[in-house]
Design a protein around this motif. Structure first.
Motif, PDB file in Angstrom:
ATOM      1  N   ILE A   2       0.844  -1.192   0.000  1.00 41.44           N
ATOM      2  CA  ILE A   2       0.000   0.000   0.000  1.00 41.44           C
ATOM      3  C   ILE A   2       0.882   1.246   0.000  1.00 41.44           C
ATOM      4  CG2 ILE A   2      -1.620   1.314   1.425  1.00 41.44           C
ATOM      5  CD1 ILE A   2      -2.880  -1.294   2.193  1.00 41.44           C
ATOM      6  N   SER A   3       0.562   2.184  -0.888  1.00 44.03           N
ATOM      7  CA  SER A   3       1.322   3.437  -0.980  1.00 44.03           C
ATOM      8  C   SER A   3       0.978   4.351   0.202  1.00 44.03           C
ATOM      9  CB  SER A   3       1.007   4.149  -2.294  1.00 44.03           C
ATOM     10  OG  SER A   3      -0.315   4.676  -2.244  1.00 44.03           O
ATOM     11  N   GLU A   4       1.771   5.418   0.348  1.00 42.19           N
ATOM     12  CA  GLU A   4       1.501   6.380   1.425  1.00 42.19           C
ATOM     13  C   GLU A   4       0.129   7.022   1.262  1.00 42.19           C
ATOM     14  OE1 GLU A   4       4.517   9.199   2.688  1.00 42.19           O
ATOM     15  OE2 GLU A   4       6.058   7.879   1.879  1.00 42.19           O
ATOM     16  N   ALA A   5      -0.223   7.390   0.039  1.00 46.90           N
ATOM     17  CA  ALA A   5      -1.528   8.013  -0.203  1.00 46.90           C
ATOM     18  C   ALA A   5      -2.656   7.038   0.115  1.00 46.90           C
ATOM     19  CB  ALA A   5      -1.614   8.495  -1.647  1.00 46.90           C
ATOM     20  N   GLU A   6      -2.495   5.794  -0.286  1.00 48.40           N
ATOM     21  CA  GLU A   6      -3.508   4.784   0.020  1.00 48.40           C
ATOM     22  C   GLU A   6      -3.628   4.575   1.521  1.00 48.40           C
ATOM     23  OE1 GLU A   6      -2.843   2.242  -4.116  1.00 48.40           O
ATOM     24  OE2 GLU A   6      -1.801   1.647  -2.288  1.00 48.40           O
ATOM     25  N   ALA A   7      -2.513   4.672   2.226  1.00 48.20           N
ATOM     26  CA  ALA A   7      -2.525   4.506   3.681  1.00 48.20           C
ATOM     27  C   ALA A   7      -3.333   5.612   4.358  1.00 48.20           C
ATOM     28  CB  ALA A   7      -1.101   4.467   4.232  1.00 48.20           C
ATOM     29  N   VAL A   8      -3.323   6.814   3.798  1.00 44.76           N
ATOM     30  CA  VAL A   8      -4.136   7.905   4.345  1.00 44.76           C
ATOM     31  C   VAL A   8      -5.613   7.529   4.286  1.00 44.76           C
ATOM     32  CG1 VAL A   8      -4.853  10.305   4.001  1.00 44.76           C
ATOM     33  CG2 VAL A   8      -2.425   9.699   3.822  1.00 44.76           C
ATOM     34  N   VAL A   9      -6.038   6.979   3.163  1.00 45.14           N
ATOM     35  CA  VAL A   9      -7.431   6.532   3.007  1.00 45.14           C
ATOM     36  C   VAL A   9      -7.717   5.389   3.976  1.00 45.14           C
ATOM     37  CG1 VAL A   9      -9.085   5.459   1.421  1.00 45.14           C
ATOM     38  CG2 VAL A   9      -7.581   7.301   0.616  1.00 45.14           C
ATOM     39  N   MET A  10      -6.803   4.453   4.080  1.00 39.45           N
ATOM     40  CA  MET A  10      -6.996   3.318   4.983  1.00 39.45           C
ATOM     41  C   MET A  10      -7.144   3.787   6.430  1.00 39.45           C
ATOM     42  SD  MET A  10      -7.250   0.553   3.191  1.00 39.45           S
ATOM     43  CE  MET A  10      -7.177  -0.661   4.511  1.00 39.45           C
ATOM     44  N   LEU A  46      -7.143   0.403  -4.029  1.00 39.40           N
ATOM     45  CA  LEU A  46      -7.275  -0.425  -2.823  1.00 39.40           C
ATOM     46  C   LEU A  46      -8.226  -1.596  -3.047  1.00 39.40           C
ATOM     47  CD1 LEU A  46      -7.306   2.454  -0.205  1.00 39.40           C
ATOM     48  CD2 LEU A  46      -5.559   0.654  -0.396  1.00 39.40           C
ATOM     49  N   LEU A  47      -9.263  -1.392  -3.854  1.00 40.59           N
ATOM     50  CA  LEU A  47     -10.170  -2.489  -4.204  1.00 40.59           C
ATOM     51  C   LEU A  47      -9.422  -3.564  -4.980  1.00 40.59           C
ATOM     52  CD1 LEU A  47     -13.362  -0.491  -5.231  1.00 40.59           C
ATOM     53  CD2 LEU A  47     -13.259  -2.260  -3.451  1.00 40.59           C
ATOM     54  N   LYS A  48      -8.612  -3.160  -5.964  1.00 42.03           N
ATOM     55  CA  LYS A  48      -7.836  -4.117  -6.761  1.00 42.03           C
ATOM     56  C   LYS A  48      -6.847  -4.889  -5.903  1.00 42.03           C
ATOM     57  CE  LYS A  48      -8.260  -1.628 -11.095  1.00 42.03           C
ATOM     58  NZ  LYS A  48      -7.656  -0.669 -12.000  1.00 42.03           N
ATOM     59  N   LYS A  49      -6.320  -4.245  -4.869  1.00 36.47           N
ATOM     60  CA  LYS A  49      -5.371  -4.906  -3.967  1.00 36.47           C
ATOM     61  C   LYS A  49      -6.078  -5.721  -2.888  1.00 36.47           C
ATOM     62  CE  LYS A  49      -1.842  -1.362  -4.577  1.00 36.47           C
ATOM     63  NZ  LYS A  49      -0.965  -0.372  -3.935  1.00 36.47           N
ATOM     64  N   TYR A  63     -17.317   2.055   1.649  1.00 40.96           N
ATOM     65  CA  TYR A  63     -16.071   1.297   1.687  1.00 40.96           C
ATOM     66  C   TYR A  63     -15.720   0.909   3.117  1.00 40.96           C
ATOM     67  CZ  TYR A  63     -15.738   3.122  -3.019  1.00 40.96           C
ATOM     68  OH  TYR A  63     -16.004   3.425  -4.327  1.00 40.96           O
ATOM     69  N   SER A  64     -15.196  -0.300   3.256  1.00 40.88           N
ATOM     70  CA  SER A  64     -14.751  -0.830   4.547  1.00 40.88           C
ATOM     71  C   SER A  64     -13.416  -1.527   4.338  1.00 40.88           C
ATOM     72  CB  SER A  64     -15.755  -1.842   5.104  1.00 40.88           C
ATOM     73  OG  SER A  64     -17.001  -1.241   5.325  1.00 40.88           O
ATOM     74  N   PRO A  65     -12.555  -1.496   5.363  1.00 43.82           N
ATOM     75  CA  PRO A  65     -11.257  -2.153   5.213  1.00 43.82           C
ATOM     76  C   PRO A  65     -11.376  -3.669   5.292  1.00 43.82           C
ATOM     77  CG  PRO A  65     -11.478  -1.238   7.413  1.00 43.82           C
ATOM     78  CD  PRO A  65     -12.702  -0.826   6.649  1.00 43.82           C
ATOM     79  N   LEU A  66     -10.629  -4.351   4.449  1.00 47.72           N
ATOM     80  CA  LEU A  66     -10.465  -5.804   4.552  1.00 47.72           C
ATOM     81  C   LEU A  66      -9.113  -6.118   5.192  1.00 47.72           C
ATOM     82  CD1 LEU A  66     -11.782  -6.992   1.057  1.00 47.72           C
ATOM     83  CD2 LEU A  66     -12.900  -7.262   3.277  1.00 47.72           C
ATOM     84  N   LEU A  67      -8.150  -5.234   4.962  1.00 50.97           N
ATOM     85  CA  LEU A  67      -6.809  -5.400   5.529  1.00 50.97           C
ATOM     86  C   LEU A  67      -6.803  -4.826   6.943  1.00 50.97           C
ATOM     87  CD1 LEU A  67      -3.722  -5.995   5.153  1.00 50.97           C
ATOM     88  CD2 LEU A  67      -3.522  -3.640   4.329  1.00 50.97           C
TER      89      LEU A  67
END
Length: 122
Positions: A2-10, A46-49, A63-67
């Motif tokens: 997960i990228s830094e930007a994606e981590a902000v969303v997470m 994030l969906l693709k990952k 959206y909800s986290p799976l990770l």
């Protein structure tokens, strides 16, 4: 990974889910200088990952986290250790010590942790 930007969303989703793209944008958009399209692109990545799931809610998606956050922290810290310190913790601590980034409390906490680890392995 997960990228830094994606981590902000997470982080937003880990604090509370489910959330819409608009809700995520409202929480972090200004600080990150993001537009709605940016948030939606990050959510699609994030969906693709398979880090998040999406459920239809009328005309929008929630959206909800799976990770789990714990797994992300473990993967990220292991990757950092592997890349920068050959997978070893001691050189990491030495680095922070040399850069004077360890407070007296940090040192006391590390001593306590080492004592507890020593007790476990005795």
């Amino acid at each position: 990974m997960i990228s830094e930007a994606e981590a902000v969303v997470m982080e937003v989703l880990w604090r509370g889910a489910p959330r819409s793209a608009e809700e995520i944008l409202a929480e972090v958009g200004a600080a990150q200088q993001w537009q709605e399209g940016t948030v939606k692109s990050l959510l699609n990545r994030l969906l693709k990952k398979k880090a998040v799931k999406a459920e239809r809610d009328g005309r929008r998606y929630l959206y909800s986290p799976l990770l789990p956050r714990e797994k992300y922290v473990h993967q990220t810290s292991k990757s950092l250790l592997d890349r920068l310190f050959g997978g070893r913790v001691a050189p990491l601590v030495a680095h922070f010590s040399e850069q004077q980034k360890l407070s007296k409390k940090d040192i006391a906490d590390l001593r306590q942790l080492l004592k507890e680890l020593g007790d476990e392995h005795s």
